[in-house]
Design a protein around this motif. Sequence first.
Motif, PDB file in Angstrom:
ATOM      1  N   THR A   2       0.810  -1.220   0.000  1.00 56.21           N
ATOM      2  CA  THR A   2       0.000   0.000   0.000  1.00 56.21           C
ATOM      3  C   THR A   2       0.843   1.270   0.000  1.00 56.21           C
ATOM      4  OG1 THR A   2      -0.143   0.203   2.418  1.00 56.21           O
ATOM      5  CG2 THR A   2      -1.818  -1.167   1.325  1.00 56.21           C
ATOM      6  N   ALA A   3       2.137   1.127   0.268  1.00 61.38           N
ATOM      7  CA  ALA A   3       2.964   2.309   0.512  1.00 61.38           C
ATOM      8  C   ALA A   3       4.175   2.424  -0.412  1.00 61.38           C
ATOM      9  CB  ALA A   3       3.421   2.302   1.963  1.00 61.38           C
ATOM     10  N   ILE A   4       4.153   1.755  -1.539  1.00 64.00           N
ATOM     11  CA  ILE A   4       5.303   1.790  -2.447  1.00 64.00           C
ATOM     12  C   ILE A   4       5.596   3.214  -2.912  1.00 64.00           C
ATOM     13  CG2 ILE A   4       6.203   1.034  -4.681  1.00 64.00           C
ATOM     14  CD1 ILE A   4       4.440  -1.526  -4.272  1.00 64.00           C
TER      15      ILE A   4
ATOM     16  N   GLU B  11       1.542  -6.467  -5.670  1.00 68.49           N
ATOM     17  CA  GLU B  11       0.708  -7.552  -5.167  1.00 68.49           C
ATOM     18  C   GLU B  11       0.636  -7.472  -3.647  1.00 68.49           C
ATOM     19  OE1 GLU B  11       3.500  -8.316  -7.139  1.00 68.49           O
ATOM     20  OE2 GLU B  11       2.303  -8.228  -8.960  1.00 68.49           O
ATOM     21  N   SER B  12      -0.508  -7.865  -3.115  1.00 68.91           N
ATOM     22  CA  SER B  12      -0.712  -7.852  -1.673  1.00 68.91           C
ATOM     23  C   SER B  12       0.405  -8.642  -0.977  1.00 68.91           C
ATOM     24  CB  SER B  12      -2.071  -8.474  -1.336  1.00 68.91           C
ATOM     25  OG  SER B  12      -2.280  -8.452   0.048  1.00 68.91           O
ATOM     26  N   CYS B  13       0.917  -8.063   0.102  1.00 66.43           N
ATOM     27  CA  CYS B  13       1.974  -8.714   0.867  1.00 66.43           C
ATOM     28  C   CYS B  13       1.727  -8.457   2.350  1.00 66.43           C
ATOM     29  CB  CYS B  13       3.353  -8.217   0.432  1.00 66.43           C
ATOM     30  SG  CYS B  13       3.616  -6.462   0.723  1.00 66.43           S
ATOM     31  N   ASP B  14       2.542  -9.026   3.189  1.00 71.02           N
ATOM     32  CA  ASP B  14       2.341  -8.977   4.627  1.00 71.02           C
ATOM     33  C   ASP B  14       3.302  -7.997   5.293  1.00 71.02           C
ATOM     34  OD1 ASP B  14       0.345 -10.982   4.472  1.00 71.02           O
ATOM     35  OD2 ASP B  14       1.918 -12.494   4.307  1.00 71.02           O
ATOM     36  N   TYR B  15       2.751  -6.939   5.892  1.00 65.16           N
ATOM     37  CA  TYR B  15       3.550  -5.891   6.533  1.00 65.16           C
ATOM     38  C   TYR B  15       4.426  -6.385   7.680  1.00 65.16           C
ATOM     39  CZ  TYR B  15      -0.292  -5.980   9.860  1.00 65.16           C
ATOM     40  OH  TYR B  15      -1.230  -6.395  10.765  1.00 65.16           O
ATOM     41  N   PRO B  16       4.055  -7.460   8.433  1.00 66.95           N
ATOM     42  CA  PRO B  16       4.937  -7.857   9.539  1.00 66.95           C
ATOM     43  C   PRO B  16       6.361  -8.188   9.095  1.00 66.95           C
ATOM     44  CG  PRO B  16       2.794  -8.851   9.850  1.00 66.95           C
ATOM     45  CD  PRO B  16       2.795  -8.227   8.467  1.00 66.95           C
ATOM     46  N   LYS B  17       6.500  -8.767   7.927  1.00 67.46           N
ATOM     47  CA  LYS B  17       7.829  -9.108   7.402  1.00 67.46           C
ATOM     48  C   LYS B  17       8.703  -7.854   7.290  1.00 67.46           C
ATOM     49  CE  LYS B  17       9.927 -11.041   3.205  1.00 67.46           C
ATOM     50  NZ  LYS B  17      10.630 -10.021   2.488  1.00 67.46           N
ATOM     51  N   TYR B  18       8.137  -6.798   6.750  1.00 66.25           N
ATOM     52  CA  TYR B  18       8.911  -5.575   6.510  1.00 66.25           C
ATOM     53  C   TYR B  18       9.145  -4.791   7.801  1.00 66.25           C
ATOM     54  CZ  TYR B  18       7.714  -7.112   1.894  1.00 66.25           C
ATOM     55  OH  TYR B  18       7.566  -7.890   0.770  1.00 66.25           O
TER      56      TYR B  18
END
Length: 147
Positions: A10-12, A38-45
């Motif tokens: 959402t924040a690229i 593509e949708s991804c998981d924020y906890p990883k980042y």
Amino acid sequence: MKIAMGNDHTAIEMKNEIKAFVEGMGYEVLDFGTNATESCDYPKYGEEVGRAVVDGKADLGIAICGTGVGISLACNKVKGVRACVCSEPYTAKLSRMHNDSNVLCFGARVIGVEMAKMITEEWLKASYEGGRHQRRVDMLAEIENRC
């Protein structure tokens, strides 16, 4: 000084703007965020930014997701991280001065790029005051160590 940056899908666009802004201020940026839409998981980042800060690979971190909340929660799970979500410059400044925050978070769906730049600039310019605030920062670390 090195700044770790991370973001979800959402924040690229905001990450790229803030990255260029921070580099323009003379900081080196370590980019741990995604560039894929593509949708991804924020906890990883969030974890990657937090680990870079506590491991000394970066001096500070900036993490961005839709609201800033999710990625801040992920960052704060890393022992030693004091991440704060800020939607205006005053809170960002005081989070550094009083809380010794080491990761700044904000939401790409909550604030615009120009506000994000103002928040980032105030946060990066501010310094921890120590003194009367140190006792509280120490208390935060004690809680973290007990849990």
